[in-house]
Design a protein around this motif. Sequence first.
Motif, PDB file in Angstrom:
ATOM      1  N   ILE A  97       0.656  -0.905  -0.194  1.00 57.18           N
ATOM      2  CA  ILE A  97      -0.252  -0.233  -0.468  1.00 57.18           C
ATOM      3  C   ILE A  97       0.763   0.945  -0.020  1.00 57.18           C
ATOM      4  CG2 ILE A  97      -1.970   1.733   1.292  1.00 57.18           C
ATOM      5  CD1 ILE A  97      -2.803  -1.349   2.254  1.00 57.18           C
ATOM      6  N   GLU A  98       1.473   0.745   1.078  1.00 55.79           N
ATOM      7  CA  GLU A  98       2.475   2.493   0.978  1.00 55.79           C
ATOM      8  C   GLU A  98       3.485   2.300   1.740  1.00 55.79           C
ATOM      9  OE1 GLU A  98       1.002   5.615   2.728  1.00 55.79           O
ATOM     10  OE2 GLU A  98       0.338   4.527   4.734  1.00 55.79           O
ATOM     11  N   VAL A  99       4.979   2.440   1.708  1.00 58.96           N
ATOM     12  CA  VAL A  99       6.052   2.929   2.617  1.00 58.96           C
ATOM     13  C   VAL A  99       6.657   3.279   2.937  1.00 58.96           C
ATOM     14  CG1 VAL A  99       8.527   1.886   2.792  1.00 58.96           C
ATOM     15  CG2 VAL A  99       6.946   0.642   0.883  1.00 58.96           C
ATOM     16  N   TYR A 100       6.564   3.886   4.492  1.00 62.45           N
ATOM     17  CA  TYR A 100       6.700   5.438   4.995  1.00 62.45           C
ATOM     18  C   TYR A 100       7.755   5.518   6.010  1.00 62.45           C
ATOM     19  CZ  TYR A 100       4.900   9.434   7.190  1.00 62.45           C
ATOM     20  OH  TYR A 100       4.987  11.153   7.816  1.00 62.45           O
ATOM     21  N   ASN A 101       8.209   6.184   5.694  1.00 57.77           N
ATOM     22  CA  ASN A 101      10.167   6.465   6.675  1.00 57.77           C
ATOM     23  C   ASN A 101       9.376   7.355   8.361  1.00 57.77           C
ATOM     24  OD1 ASN A 101      12.176   7.879   8.434  1.00 57.77           O
ATOM     25  ND2 ASN A 101      12.959   7.512   6.723  1.00 57.77           N
ATOM     26  N   SER A 102       9.286   6.786   9.262  1.00 61.55           N
ATOM     27  CA  SER A 102       8.063   7.235  10.483  1.00 61.55           C
ATOM     28  C   SER A 102       9.134   8.305  11.298  1.00 61.55           C
ATOM     29  CB  SER A 102       7.771   6.054  11.368  1.00 61.55           C
ATOM     30  OG  SER A 102       7.347   7.250  12.606  1.00 61.55           O
ATOM     31  N   SER A 103      10.587   7.865  10.389  1.00 59.81           N
ATOM     32  CA  SER A 103      11.169   8.872  11.542  1.00 59.81           C
ATOM     33  C   SER A 103      11.776   9.959  11.236  1.00 59.81           C
ATOM     34  CB  SER A 103      12.556   8.480  11.991  1.00 59.81           C
ATOM     35  OG  SER A 103      12.492   7.236  12.474  1.00 59.81           O
ATOM     36  N   PHE A 158       5.596  -0.311   6.694  1.00 61.95           N
ATOM     37  CA  PHE A 158       5.538  -1.009   5.552  1.00 61.95           C
ATOM     38  C   PHE A 158       4.431  -1.781   5.641  1.00 61.95           C
ATOM     39  CE2 PHE A 158      10.251  -1.531   5.695  1.00 61.95           C
ATOM     40  CZ  PHE A 158      10.407  -1.022   4.199  1.00 61.95           C
ATOM     41  N   ASN A 159       3.141  -0.250   5.949  1.00 59.95           N
ATOM     42  CA  ASN A 159       1.686  -0.636   5.253  1.00 59.95           C
ATOM     43  C   ASN A 159       1.280  -1.952   3.861  1.00 59.95           C
ATOM     44  OD1 ASN A 159       0.760   0.558   7.586  1.00 59.95           O
ATOM     45  ND2 ASN A 159       0.999   2.320   5.556  1.00 59.95           N
TER      46      ASN A 159
END
Length: 219
Positions: free
Chosen positions: A81-87, A145-146
Amino acid sequence: MALPTYLELVNEVLVRLREPEVGTVNENVLSKLIGAFINDSKRAVEDAYNWNALTTTLTATTAPTVFNYALEGTDARFKVIEVYNSSQRFHMSPKTTKEMTALFISTPTPEQGVPTYYNFNGINSNGDTQVDLYPVPNDSYTIYFNIYQPQSKLMSDGEQLKVPSEPVIQLAYARSLVERGEDGGLQSSEAYALYKGILADYIAIEASRYPEEETWEST
């Protein structure tokens, strides 16, 4: 309403075949066969649509100078779905294998910094998907990693099905009719047509709840 169990699904098919219900999936040859059809049908329904019930978030925490990470619990059938750098609070972008190779070898020493790109790169000995990050992390970052992760094969009587049960039951029933031959009830072709109609209805219902997933925008 509780999710249906593996045993309940098998008994739903047995009732439609006018066969006695069982106390466990492995009770006899027929119930074992129906159990196999349930799992085959589960996989078909899972692959037919991006069901919200299959969404999950996996987390990778980076370490300095380490660019390859294993996503525990994944297999070959997951969808991103999406990959997100939370930091750092931004969405990461995918790169092809060729693009990632070019980035890694464009300089004698690969660039280190905040991971911006990702590329899935094979599996490890446990069957988990591996992912490469670039630039090579220079610190600890949390990457989300959603994904859509299909459910593992149903094995025990009490395991519960996540995707809609009606299309799974109907497809397993249709396959059972093919296996045993026509027996005076529904023809297998009729049962399969009924399955396709039920599946389409459930997809339409699910899609109506998440219209944003059907909207495409240029970036």
